[in-house]
Design an enzyme around this catalytic site. Structure first.
Site, mmCIF file in Angstrom:
data_model
loop_
_atom_site.group_PDB
_atom_site.id
_atom_site.type_symbol
_atom_site.label_atom_id
_atom_site.label_comp_id
_atom_site.label_asym_id
_atom_site.label_seq_id
_atom_site.Cartn_x
_atom_site.Cartn_y
_atom_site.Cartn_z
ATOM 1 N N LYS A 53 40.036 30.628 58.721
ATOM 2 C CA LYS A 53 39.800 30.500 60.160
ATOM 3 C C LYS A 53 39.136 29.151 60.457
ATOM 4 O O LYS A 53 39.514 28.465 61.409
ATOM 5 C CB LYS A 53 38.920 31.660 60.661
ATOM 6 C CG LYS A 53 39.694 32.962 60.761
ATOM 7 C CD LYS A 53 38.807 34.190 60.948
ATOM 8 C CE LYS A 53 39.691 35.445 60.896
ATOM 9 N NZ LYS A 53 38.943 36.701 60.858
ATOM 10 N N GLN A 97 33.174 39.102 61.278
ATOM 11 C CA GLN A 97 34.173 39.461 60.264
ATOM 12 C C GLN A 97 33.944 40.905 59.804
ATOM 13 O O GLN A 97 32.853 41.250 59.347
ATOM 14 C CB GLN A 97 34.066 38.483 59.077
ATOM 15 C CG GLN A 97 35.121 38.653 58.019
ATOM 16 C CD GLN A 97 36.532 38.339 58.518
ATOM 17 O OE1 GLN A 97 36.760 37.379 59.235
ATOM 18 N NE2 GLN A 97 37.483 39.186 58.150
ATOM 19 N N ASP A 120 37.888 38.363 69.588
ATOM 20 C CA ASP A 120 38.645 39.381 68.851
ATOM 21 C C ASP A 120 39.068 40.517 69.787
ATOM 22 O O ASP A 120 39.882 41.362 69.417
ATOM 23 C CB ASP A 120 37.788 39.965 67.715
ATOM 24 C CG ASP A 120 38.229 39.493 66.338
ATOM 25 O OD1 ASP A 120 39.355 38.968 66.238
ATOM 26 O OD2 ASP A 120 37.444 39.653 65.389
#
Ligand code: NDP
Length: 286
Positions: A53, A97, A120
């Site tokens: 990422k 994460q 997200d």
């Protein structure tokens, strides 16, 4: 006839070039999009994802920073970090994460992220916005699938879409995005009886189960669009999807490979959401 292979790697490259020019024009206006990634523990797969990422960000000019915590870090430490990132004007997107260690409450952590920085789209507010057709950010993997369908001119409206899997990060948001575009949607789970009765009726079949090659040619309607979200590591170290690619490609009209299908689009949509968050922050300041 063999299916058209939907090349996610190539499409991701094209979309990232487009995103790069968005970033350049934002930078010219004095805004450098910024993403903060929080990682707790030392899970090797998570570390690789985080590294990928960060690299994808730097490739297109997005600033990124990683906040690492030991696996026994307290929930309060992580919440404090999120609160300070929420207030940080250089950071437009915040991503935690997953998975988090068991002693940490996922919902508490995700719902601490400012909804305007929730790239997200896992915050309950953004989930509700998606379900009601008002989403700003869509979860990255299903959003990537939608871009793959759109860029390949695959019609969605009026077609029967079957989503196999009901996770909060893939199956459910995927179903709502397809529904929003006018598909008739069926969601199948591990409890579904006679799965192939549903899958073989699908014009668009999206599979996200984590069960290697479980969808075989006899479960697929001729000419169907087959999107394989699964990523499974086989004992020999190779990757495969949830669809038996070799047999299904002889039946389907379109099929995504694994690797090189949905995977590269997921990070691309994270970049896209981060840029969108920066653009929205810019207009909120005006
Ligand atoms: P989860 O384990 O959270 O969910 C799997 C879903 O599949 C569950 O809803 C489960 O049903 C359903 N399921 C399992 N077995 C069957 C079966 N035999 N028949 C029908 N349904 C079944 O997984 P995720 O959604 O997080 O991920 C799914 C796959 O996608 C994984 O391989 C993962 O690695 C991959 N993935 C890929 C991404 C990418 O970027 N390409 C991103 C995210 C995930 P039930 O709820 O009843 O248990």
């Amino acid at each position: 006839m063999s299916a058209h292979i939907v090349d996610g790697k190539e499409l991701a490259g094209i979309v990232r070039q487009e995103l790069k020019s968005h970033v350049e024009s934002l930078i010219q206006r004095g805004i450098k999009p910024g993403l903060a990634v929080i990682i707790v523990g030392d899970d090797p797969a998570s570390s690789i994802y985080v590294r990928n990422k960060a690299k994808a960000c730097s490739d297109i000019g997005i600033y990124s920073e990683v906040h690492r915590f030991q696996k026994d870090a307290s929930q309060d430490e992580i919440l404090q970090c999120i609160h300070s990132l929420n207030e940080n004007a250089h950071i437009h997107g915040i991503l935690v994460q997953l998975p988090l260690p068991k002693h940490i409450d996922n919902n508490r952590v995700i719902s601490a992220i400012a909804i305007t920085k929730d790239v997200d789209a896992f915050h309950f507010y953004n989930v509700g916005a998606l379900v009601t057709g008002n989403s700003v950010f869509s979860p990255c993997t299903p959003a990537g699938v939608m871009v793959m369908l759109q860029r390949n001119n695959i019609a969605i409206e009026g077609r029967h879409a079957v989503v196999v899997g009901r996770s909060n990060i893939v199956g459910k948001p995927m179903a709502f995005l397809l529904l929003e575009q006018g598909a008739t949607v069926t969601i199948c789970t591990s409890k579904t009886r006679n799965l192939s009765q549903f899958t073989s009726n699908a014009d668009i079949l999206v599979v996200a189960t984590g069960k290697p090659r479980m969808i075989t040619a006899d479960m697929v309607k001729p000419d169907a669009v087959v999107i394989d979200v699964g990523i499974n590591r086989l004992p020999d170290g190779k990757l495969c999807g949830d669809v038996d690619f070799e047999s299904v490609k002889a039946v389907a009209g379109y099929i995504t490979p694994v690797p090189g299908g949905v995977g590269p689009m997921t990070i691309t949509m994270l970049l896209s959401n981060t840029i969108l968050a920066a653009e929205r922050a810019e207009s909120a300041e005006r």
